[in-house]
Design a protein around this motif. Structure first.
Motif, PDB file in Angstrom:
ATOM      1  N   PHE A 199     -33.865  68.156  56.992  1.00 48.24           N
ATOM      2  CA  PHE A 199     -33.401  67.345  57.939  1.00 48.24           C
ATOM      3  C   PHE A 199     -32.051  67.262  58.142  1.00 48.24           C
ATOM      4  O   PHE A 199     -31.112  67.436  59.201  1.00 48.24           O
ATOM      5  N   ASP A 231     -30.367  58.436  59.533  1.00 49.09           N
ATOM      6  CA  ASP A 231     -30.976  59.306  60.389  1.00 49.09           C
ATOM      7  C   ASP A 231     -31.861  60.329  59.802  1.00 49.09           C
ATOM      8  O   ASP A 231     -33.158  60.485  59.979  1.00 49.09           O
ATOM      9  N   LYS A 258     -34.890  58.559  58.205  1.00 49.23           N
ATOM     10  CA  LYS A 258     -35.670  58.078  59.212  1.00 49.23           C
ATOM     11  C   LYS A 258     -36.502  59.450  59.869  1.00 49.23           C
ATOM     12  O   LYS A 258     -37.758  59.179  60.052  1.00 49.23           O
ATOM     13  N   SER A 259     -35.993  60.572  59.846  1.00 47.43           N
ATOM     14  CA  SER A 259     -36.719  61.797  60.335  1.00 47.43           C
ATOM     15  C   SER A 259     -37.888  62.082  59.523  1.00 47.43           C
ATOM     16  O   SER A 259     -38.727  62.485  59.939  1.00 47.43           O
ATOM     17  N   ASN A 297     -30.737  68.523  61.553  1.00 47.85           N
ATOM     18  CA  ASN A 297     -30.296  67.473  62.431  1.00 47.85           C
ATOM     19  C   ASN A 297     -28.787  68.070  63.029  1.00 47.85           C
ATOM     20  O   ASN A 297     -28.301  67.743  64.002  1.00 47.85           O
TER      21      ASN A 297
END
Length: 296
Positions: free
Chosen positions: A204, A291, A294-295, A208
């Protein structure tokens, strides 16, 4: 009144003196010091329970003085535990682990991370250049290069399984063992590798930023499967059974704390009130953004 006061003061002094002597006598045997242990963590969310146990004080509650030692890949963790440099590892089970375990040097003492649909563990990604040239599926990796940390790791095995599902042999791709997750990430972003198999946090971090594209997750492709194991040296298991029991107690509590933060009543992903705290703990331990955690 002064006479009574002096008598009371003298009595209080005698009581205080007796109390002090009793305290000294009872304290003659020193309190046992915390058991010092070294615990390996790797740069993936598989190590989240270790970070939680440390941050929430579960190790201390079990009388353990824990030093976390960071590794970029699972393979050297098994080597370090076998050598006695590390006391506990919870990581992907590698060729090194199975070799040492088969020779009686390492002992499996618990499970670890499981792959499940909807809970991303290991994922296949494609570089931007490969994606633009048509590598948009797992089957599309045939004839291309795929970066992993090391040969014989859980990542290597997961790559084999994911390719096999789409009738692509492991020999149909060029496997690039680059020794560490940062090296793998650099190879993908620099278009030196067409694809890579990474843990979710590392994947990620690229996805991201639009530095790579997702091809598929192991859990989504193959369903429930056990990815990690928790282990120690046979010597520690035999010579320090109390330390092993206390480590497992703290580790189990941390796993339950972590899972409870993200599970709904139906077993699906549903962030609970404690999720932000768990995300912050894992992000700090891994050195990534919240983030990214969390992903994944």
């Amino acid at each position: 009144l002064p006479l009574f006061q002096r008598a009371a003061d003298a009595s209080a002094c005698r009581i205080a003196l007796v109390s002090a002597l009793l305290t000294m006598a009872l304290g003659a045997t020193p309190v046992a010091a915390a058991d010092k242990v070294k615990v390996a963590v790797v740069s993936s969310l598989g190590s989240a329970p270790i970070f939680v146990a440390d941050a929430k004080g579960y190790f201390k509650d079990e009388g353990l003085d824990v030093e976390l030692v960071h590794f970029d890949s699972a393979q050297p963790v098994a080597v370090a535990v076998a050598a006695g440099d590390i006391d506990f590892g919870s990581s992907g089970l590698t060729g090194a682990f199975f070799t040492f375990a088969n020779n009686g040097v390492l002992k499996l003492i618990g499970a670890g991370t499981w792959e499940r649909p909807g809970f991303q563990g290991l994922g296949l990604i494609a570089s931007n250049e490969a994606w633009d040239s048509g590598v948009k599926t797992i089957a599309g990796l045939k004839g291309h290069s795929v970066a992993i940390t090391q040969i014989g790791t859980a990542l290597h095995y997961a790559l084999y399984l994911m390719l096999k599902k789409y009738n692509v042999g492991i020999k149909d791709v060029r496997v690039l063992p680059l020794q560490s997750n940062p090296n793998v990430a650099s190879a993908v972003t620099g278009n030196q590798a067409d694809g890579a198999l990474l843990s979710s946090g590392n994947a990620f971090a690229l996805i991201n930023k639009k530095s790579a594209h997702l091809l598929g997750w192991l859990g989504d492709e193959l369903g429930n499967s056990q990815g990690d194991g928790t282990y120690t040296s046979t010597k520690d298991a035999n010579d320090r059974p109390d330390a092993v029991k206390h480590f497992l107690a703290a580790f189990r509590t941390a796993e339950q704390t972590w899972d409870a933060a993200f599970l709904g009543a139906d077993g699906r992903r549903a962030d609970q009130a404690s999720a932000p705290e768990m995300i912050a703990i894992a992000a700090k331990g891994l050195g990534v953004s919240q983030d990214v955690v969390k992903s994944g």
